[in-house]
Design an enzyme around this catalytic site. Structure first.
Site: not given
Ligand code: GLA
Length: 388
Positions: A188-189, A209, A154
């Protein structure tokens, strides 16, 4: 070749040998992973940072006991907030909520399931825990030693070249020799769908999200049209995890969520509390004919074939020549809808089967029509009668 040229070629040859010896070994070719969209569970949507060893074990237990495992769900994925600090050698440590990650992986494996974990290419994760920046090789080795089978990576606090950062971790994962599904999460960047597979991604988030809300879920799901040519076996568009069962939507809305994700050949990563879910939630998550659309071996992502205001028809061609078709009503009132067979690329006569009720509806001529509930879907499989 003149002598000075030969000499310099020899020197260059020696130099490149020295460089080759010092450089990390190139990753060996890995076995194909995620030939159909990954299915599993992830802690984030329901538990956020209140995730622990006990929560993960309970999810694994429930995945088996509920029948979700038999329906195809396999990955039990820990999201953010599991990390402690690093030891004096720089090895990542789980925090006090995860006393023994290797033992947890062994427990999940003993149920015939697989374990997923989460990190960031930056120094910190989205929730401010320890990321993998500068420790990619070491973290990949640690995950493999624990028995991890899936990594969600992430972006969050990372900076710089996204492709290089993702390729770096992918290569480190491959070098472990353990098959580890690689899930890119950078919202999606930079048109990630056009390069995600080239840096080793088995799936990549295409949006920000999701939340447990009909407007947000549909904004994400219905925006996926046009991305279908970037998905296929081993590399999938990921419109984020499921919210089914988290309580913020009605069952018709959750059926819209599930139907749309299956038409999109999206990863099916449940995000609810499996240990306490209702029979209605379980039924939405485990309908075998609905899941078969998502897991169809041809691996074609569906697309929109018709749109009239809030009424949308989506279609996914399936390996046996039939079509999965969703008639979606995004309006606030029940609405009659129709799809013409020519919009589906099939002939005059076709048989339809309702996938949610699992009933044959008979043979139709030139088109199919139905009343669709508000925020709901009629999800069918249509088979050209000439295919018999
Ligand atoms: C981002 C991700 C989420 C989750 C949180 C955790 O927002 O897109 O899916 O993993 O971090 O902090």
């Amino acid at each position: 070749m003149k002598l000075p040229t030969m000499l310099s070629a020899a020197v260059l040859g020696i130099a490149s040998l020295v460089i080759a010896a010092a450089a990390p070994q190139p990753p060996a070719a890995s076995a194909p992973l995620a030939l159909t969209p990954p299915m599993g569970w992830n802690s984030w949507n329901h538990f956020e940072c209140k995730v622990s060893d006990a929560v993960v074990r309970a999810a694994a237990d429930a995945m088996v006991a509920s029948g979700m495992k038999d329906a195809g769900y396999a990955y039990v994925n820990i999201d953010d907030c599991w990390q402690g600090g690093r030891d004096s050698q720089g090895n990542i440590q789980p925090n006090e909520r995860f006393p023994d990650m290797g033992a947890l992986a062994a427990y999940v494996h003993s149920k015939g399931l697989k374990l997923g974990i989460y990190s960031s290419p930056g120094p910190k994760t989205c929730a401010g825990y320890e990321g993998s920046y500068g420790h990619e090789e070491q973290d990949a080795q640690t995950y493999a030693r624990w028995g991890v089978d899936y990594l969600k990576y992430d972006w969050c606090s990372a900076a710089g070249d996204e492709r290089a950062a993702y390729a770096k971790m992918h290569d480190a994962l491959v070098r472990t020799g353990r098959p580890i599904v690689f899930s890119l999460c950078q919202y999606g960047w930079q048109r990630v769908w056009s390069w995600g597979a080239s840096v080793g991604g088995n799936l990549w988030r295409t949006t920000g999200d999701i939340t447990d809300n009909y407007d947000r879920m549909t904004l994400i799901g219905f925006s996926q049209n046009g991305l279908e040519r970037f998905a296929g076996p081993g590399h999938w568009n990921d419109p984020d995890m499921l919210e089914i069962g988290n309580g913020g939507m009605k069952d018709d809305e959750y059926r819209t969520h599930m139907s749309l994700w299956c038409l999109l050949a999206a990863p099916l990563i449940a995000g609810n509390d499996l240990a306490t879910m209702t029979p209605a939630t379980l039924a939405i998550l485990t309908n075998p004919e609905v899941i078969a659309v998502d897991q169809d071996p041809a691996g074609v992502q569906g697309h929109r074939v018709a749109e009239e205001g809030p009424l949308e028809v989506w279609m996914k061609p399936l390996a046996d020549g039939s079509r999965a078709v969703g008639l979606f009503n995004r309006s606030s009132y029940e609405a009659p809808m129709v799809v013409r067979f020519e919009q589906l690329g099939i002939g005059e006569r076709a048989e339809a089967r309702d996938l949610w009720t699992r009933r044959d509806l008979g043979e139709f001529q030139s088109g199919f029509d139905a009343n669709v509930p508000r925020h709901g879907v009629v999800f069918i499989r249509v088979r050209d009668s000439a295919l018999r």
